[in-house]
Design an enzyme around this catalytic site. Sequence first.
Site, PDB file in Angstrom:
ATOM      1  N   ASP A 224      31.815  64.785 -31.484  1.00 11.34           N
ATOM      2  CA  ASP A 224      32.781  65.181 -32.516  1.00 11.34           C
ATOM      3  C   ASP A 224      33.951  64.210 -32.593  1.00 11.34           C
ATOM      4  O   ASP A 224      34.258  63.492 -31.640  1.00 11.34           O
ATOM      5  CB  ASP A 224      33.279  66.611 -32.278  1.00 11.34           C
ATOM      6  CG  ASP A 224      33.850  66.836 -30.881  1.00 11.34           C
ATOM      7  OD1 ASP A 224      33.293  66.272 -29.919  1.00 11.34           O
ATOM      8  OD2 ASP A 224      34.863  67.553 -30.748  1.00 11.34           O
TER       9      ASP A 224
ATOM     10  N   ASP B 258      37.152  56.959 -29.984  1.00 14.25           N
ATOM     11  CA  ASP B 258      37.017  58.334 -29.474  1.00 14.25           C
ATOM     12  C   ASP B 258      35.977  59.097 -30.270  1.00 14.25           C
ATOM     13  O   ASP B 258      36.287  59.691 -31.252  1.00 14.25           O
ATOM     14  CB  ASP B 258      38.405  58.993 -29.553  1.00 14.25           C
ATOM     15  CG  ASP B 258      38.423  60.380 -28.956  1.00 14.25           C
ATOM     16  OD1 ASP B 258      37.477  60.729 -28.238  1.00 14.25           O
ATOM     17  OD2 ASP B 258      39.374  61.126 -29.232  1.00 14.25           O
TER      18      ASP B 258
ATOM     19  N   GLU C 177      34.271  68.566 -28.110  1.00  9.71           N
ATOM     20  CA  GLU C 177      35.228  68.122 -27.093  1.00  9.71           C
ATOM     21  C   GLU C 177      36.651  68.228 -27.608  1.00  9.71           C
ATOM     22  O   GLU C 177      37.569  68.521 -26.851  1.00  9.71           O
ATOM     23  CB  GLU C 177      34.924  66.674 -26.684  1.00  9.71           C
ATOM     24  CG  GLU C 177      35.656  66.217 -25.427  1.00  9.71           C
ATOM     25  CD  GLU C 177      37.039  65.640 -25.697  1.00  9.71           C
ATOM     26  OE1 GLU C 177      37.831  65.535 -24.744  1.00  9.71           O
ATOM     27  OE2 GLU C 177      37.347  65.309 -26.860  1.00  9.71           O
ATOM     28  N   GLU C 178      36.819  68.011 -28.909  1.00 10.53           N
ATOM     29  CA  GLU C 178      38.177  67.948 -29.459  1.00 10.53           C
ATOM     30  C   GLU C 178      38.804  69.329 -29.647  1.00 10.53           C
ATOM     31  O   GLU C 178      39.994  69.444 -29.881  1.00 10.53           O
ATOM     32  CB  GLU C 178      38.173  67.193 -30.805  1.00 10.53           C
ATOM     33  CG  GLU C 178      37.665  65.750 -30.714  1.00 10.53           C
ATOM     34  CD  GLU C 178      38.604  64.836 -29.933  1.00 10.53           C
ATOM     35  OE1 GLU C 178      39.674  65.296 -29.515  1.00 10.53           O
ATOM     36  OE2 GLU C 178      38.244  63.660 -29.734  1.00 10.53           O
TER      37      GLU C 178
END
Length: 412
Positions: A98, A129, A163-164
């Site tokens: 993500d 990222d 993850e975010e």
Amino acid sequence: MQTQEKFAQVSERLGQYREEMISLQRELVRRVAVGPDQGGPGEGEKAAFLLNLLTGWGLKVENYPAPDPRVAEGGRPNLVAWLPGQKPEKVWVLSHLDVVPPGDLKLWDSDPYTLRVEGDRLIGRGTEDNHHGILASIMAVKALLDLGLTPPRTIGLALVSDEETGSGKGLDFLLKTQPQLFSPEDLIIVPDAGSPDSTLVEVAEKSILWLRLTLLGKQCHASRPKLGKNTLRASAHVIVALEALHQEFSLENPLFDPPESTFEPTQKEANVSNINTIPGRAVFYLDCRVLPDYDLGLVKDRVEAIGKETAKKFGVSLKVEPVQELKSPPATDPQAPVVKALVKGIRRVYGREARPQGIGGGTVAAFFRQQGLPAVVWMTVTHTAHQPNEFTLLSNLVGDAQVLAHVFLAEE
Ligand SMILES: [Zn+2]
């Protein structure tokens, strides 16, 4: 063939993948993988692309999707790609699929979802990222495949969702539903943070405490302030008074950068929509990163006491609520095998001495550490994650893939 000879071959091969790395970045950047918590479609399209790619290379790929009714059928993907080694002990690289939304498009020099190449820079949302982690790890594995090399340890590449926005549909889900995948004997690397000179190997995190402070006063016309209770003025005084937290929680630990706890006022919610109204309600947030030595309950109590005492002077009430409270997990031993293997790889590729260190917290590695799994966070960064015109450097992508390959080939 000796390990060093194998590494030299792999290293050279990785240097030949530059064009392929660029074209894969382009494919990843254009598959928008903003999670549904941030209004996006989820990671499905990007995961499907990678599943297809890695299967095509001959890797066995499993998917452990987390159910999520907000995304298209199939849930939130969590891929695990395997390259079997000579022994069952594993080395893991975990990256995430993500990305965060681009934010204000006016701050971008070009479309965030179209890769732009400027010399060594690969620019676009997600390039650092976390496509950097994804590409460094999969290209290191590809080099082994192309050269027909079997690594000592079995390699597991985990490509997870969410993850975010908390990892509830990503690593946290994977650890809860597939705990057999991971073992404390595994080497676990999470390429999701680091330093521009490649030397930061993150082994510990501070505890995270996010607090919402709500001040209630009385709204009135700005020409007659005595008729109201101005919560914006009270907030300003509360924020200044909270500077005392630095003295009250003043311990320093040189493992961390910065070495002390931090207490930052950050978001402020919108209040009145016109200039001539005194606001009767103010809401702002405090982001605290606290050394593991301190109890988060005590920090919260002190914020409340200091805040209330100050607000009272303005006839304003204050409510303090935690938004996130994450006690830092035990640190990964700075002497752990994964730290040593990584430090050796960094020395070999970049010629620099890396050191195990603690950071402000919030990496996905905390979920591993909570389970007693020794994970480290490392990659070479540009520090542009989440920013407009996010970029990574192609040279770092090659270098980091070489470092990971060095770990993959390590005999111990
Ligand atoms: Zn990330």
